[in-house]
Design a protein around this motif. Structure first.
Motif, mmCIF file in Angstrom:
data_model
loop_
_atom_site.group_PDB
_atom_site.id
_atom_site.type_symbol
_atom_site.label_atom_id
_atom_site.label_comp_id
_atom_site.label_asym_id
_atom_site.label_seq_id
_atom_site.Cartn_x
_atom_site.Cartn_y
_atom_site.Cartn_z
ATOM 1 N N LEU A 1 0.863 -1.175 0.000
ATOM 2 C CA LEU A 1 0.000 0.000 0.000
ATOM 3 C C LEU A 1 0.904 1.230 0.000
ATOM 4 C CD1 LEU A 1 -2.388 -1.112 2.863
ATOM 5 C CD2 LEU A 1 -2.935 -1.087 0.438
ATOM 6 N N ALA A 2 0.450 2.282 -0.640
ATOM 7 C CA ALA A 2 1.175 3.553 -0.624
ATOM 8 C C ALA A 2 0.498 4.459 0.392
ATOM 9 C CB ALA A 2 1.158 4.196 -1.999
ATOM 10 N N TYR A 3 1.296 5.108 1.214
ATOM 11 C CA TYR A 3 0.783 5.990 2.257
ATOM 12 C C TYR A 3 1.366 7.382 2.081
ATOM 13 C CZ TYR A 3 -0.256 7.800 6.912
ATOM 14 O OH TYR A 3 -0.715 8.562 7.957
ATOM 15 N N CYS A 4 0.509 8.383 2.149
ATOM 16 C CA CYS A 4 0.943 9.779 2.065
ATOM 17 C C CYS A 4 0.918 10.375 3.471
ATOM 18 C CB CYS A 4 0.019 10.573 1.142
ATOM 19 S SG CYS A 4 0.428 12.337 1.077
ATOM 20 N N SER A 5 2.079 10.830 3.941
ATOM 21 C CA SER A 5 2.180 11.414 5.278
ATOM 22 C C SER A 5 1.486 12.769 5.384
ATOM 23 C CB SER A 5 3.647 11.578 5.670
ATOM 24 O OG SER A 5 4.282 10.334 5.696
ATOM 25 N N VAL A 6 1.369 13.476 4.285
ATOM 26 C CA VAL A 6 0.690 14.773 4.305
ATOM 27 C C VAL A 6 -0.815 14.571 4.444
ATOM 28 C CG1 VAL A 6 0.215 16.895 3.030
ATOM 29 C CG2 VAL A 6 2.482 15.863 2.918
ATOM 30 N N LEU A 7 -1.354 13.679 3.618
ATOM 31 C CA LEU A 7 -2.787 13.401 3.675
ATOM 32 C C LEU A 7 -3.157 12.483 4.833
ATOM 33 C CD1 LEU A 7 -3.474 12.780 -0.122
ATOM 34 C CD2 LEU A 7 -3.989 14.834 1.205
ATOM 35 N N ARG A 8 -2.156 11.774 5.350
ATOM 36 C CA ARG A 8 -2.346 10.808 6.434
ATOM 37 C C ARG A 8 -3.353 9.725 6.062
ATOM 38 N NH1 ARG A 8 -2.552 14.986 11.494
ATOM 39 N NH2 ARG A 8 -0.470 15.821 11.149
ATOM 40 N N ARG A 9 -3.169 9.192 4.845
ATOM 41 C CA ARG A 9 -4.062 8.123 4.400
ATOM 42 C C ARG A 9 -3.407 7.288 3.309
ATOM 43 N NH1 ARG A 9 -6.503 8.866 -0.426
ATOM 44 N NH2 ARG A 9 -6.661 10.953 -1.266
ATOM 45 N N ILE A 10 -4.013 6.135 3.059
ATOM 46 C CA ILE A 10 -3.590 5.237 1.996
ATOM 47 C C ILE A 10 -4.000 5.842 0.662
ATOM 48 C CG2 ILE A 10 -3.956 2.930 1.007
ATOM 49 C CD1 ILE A 10 -2.393 2.894 3.635
ATOM 50 N N LEU A 11 -3.112 5.753 -0.329
ATOM 51 C CA LEU A 11 -3.409 6.261 -1.666
ATOM 52 C C LEU A 11 -3.989 5.156 -2.543
ATOM 53 C CD1 LEU A 11 -0.115 8.251 -2.335
ATOM 54 C CD2 LEU A 11 -2.284 9.128 -1.460
ATOM 55 N N THR A 12 -4.794 5.545 -3.506
ATOM 56 C CA THR A 12 -5.278 4.592 -4.502
ATOM 57 C C THR A 12 -4.154 4.333 -5.500
ATOM 58 O OG1 THR A 12 -6.115 6.291 -5.999
ATOM 59 C CG2 THR A 12 -7.649 5.481 -4.311
ATOM 60 N N ILE A 13 -4.340 3.345 -6.350
ATOM 61 C CA ILE A 13 -3.329 3.017 -7.354
ATOM 62 C C ILE A 13 -3.065 4.207 -8.271
ATOM 63 C CG2 ILE A 13 -2.829 1.550 -9.353
ATOM 64 C CD1 ILE A 13 -4.382 -0.691 -7.851
ATOM 65 N N SER A 14 -4.122 4.871 -8.735
ATOM 66 C CA SER A 14 -3.928 6.014 -9.638
ATOM 67 C C SER A 14 -3.231 7.174 -8.928
ATOM 68 C CB SER A 14 -5.250 6.464 -10.255
ATOM 69 O OG SER A 14 -6.149 6.910 -9.260
ATOM 70 N N GLN A 15 -3.554 7.417 -7.666
ATOM 71 C CA GLN A 15 -2.872 8.461 -6.910
ATOM 72 C C GLN A 15 -1.402 8.100 -6.692
ATOM 73 O OE1 GLN A 15 -5.474 8.351 -3.542
ATOM 74 N NE2 GLN A 15 -6.631 10.156 -4.219
ATOM 75 N N THR A 16 -1.132 6.820 -6.473
ATOM 76 C CA THR A 16 0.240 6.355 -6.301
ATOM 77 C C THR A 16 1.045 6.562 -7.570
ATOM 78 O OG1 THR A 16 -0.486 4.716 -4.694
ATOM 79 C CG2 THR A 16 1.669 4.364 -5.713
ATOM 80 N N ASN A 17 0.444 6.242 -8.712
ATOM 81 C CA ASN A 17 1.127 6.457 -9.990
ATOM 82 C C ASN A 17 1.427 7.933 -10.211
ATOM 83 O OD1 ASN A 17 1.121 3.728 -10.573
ATOM 84 N ND2 ASN A 17 -0.800 3.814 -11.685
ATOM 85 N N ASN A 18 0.479 8.799 -9.877
ATOM 86 C CA ASN A 18 0.716 10.245 -9.993
ATOM 87 C C ASN A 18 1.831 10.693 -9.054
ATOM 88 O OD1 ASN A 18 -1.174 10.766 -11.982
ATOM 89 N ND2 ASN A 18 -2.811 11.181 -10.524
ATOM 90 N N CYS A 19 1.827 10.158 -7.861
ATOM 91 C CA CYS A 19 2.866 10.516 -6.892
ATOM 92 C C CYS A 19 4.246 10.099 -7.401
ATOM 93 C CB CYS A 19 2.574 9.851 -5.554
ATOM 94 S SG CYS A 19 3.758 10.277 -4.275
ATOM 95 N N ALA A 20 4.320 8.936 -8.000
ATOM 96 C CA ALA A 20 5.605 8.450 -8.508
ATOM 97 C C ALA A 20 6.103 9.287 -9.686
ATOM 98 C CB ALA A 20 5.479 6.985 -8.921
#
Length: 75
Positions: free
Chosen positions: A41-60
């Motif tokens: 799972l991808a976790y964003c410390s700013v949002l303090r939540r698990i990211l979806t697959i599409s959000q993870t791809n954007n983050c990468a």
């Protein structure tokens, strides 16, 4: 659940069909990979939540232009 080798004892709600992924790397300082029994799972410390697959791809791909990251740097 493991976060960088440490055991995390926290219940996290997420939808496996849109959140479970193969290990992904992002250069963002706020991006964390969490391993659980179903996969990664991808976790964003700013949002303090698990990211979806599409959000993870954007983050990468676009981590340096992320508005959440820019906001966190301003705090």
């Amino acid at each position: 659940m493991e976060l960088f080798g440490d055991t995390v004892e926290k219940v996290v709600n997420f939808y496996p069909k849109i959140s479970i992924l193969e290990e992904v790397v992002s250069e963002c300082d706020y991006f964390r990979i969490v391993k659980n029994e179903q996969g990664y799972l991808a976790y964003c410390s700013v949002l303090r939540r698990i990211l979806t697959i599409s959000q993870t791809n954007n983050c990468a791909q676009f981590w340096s232009k992320c508005p959440m990251r820019v906001l966190a740097h301003g705090l």
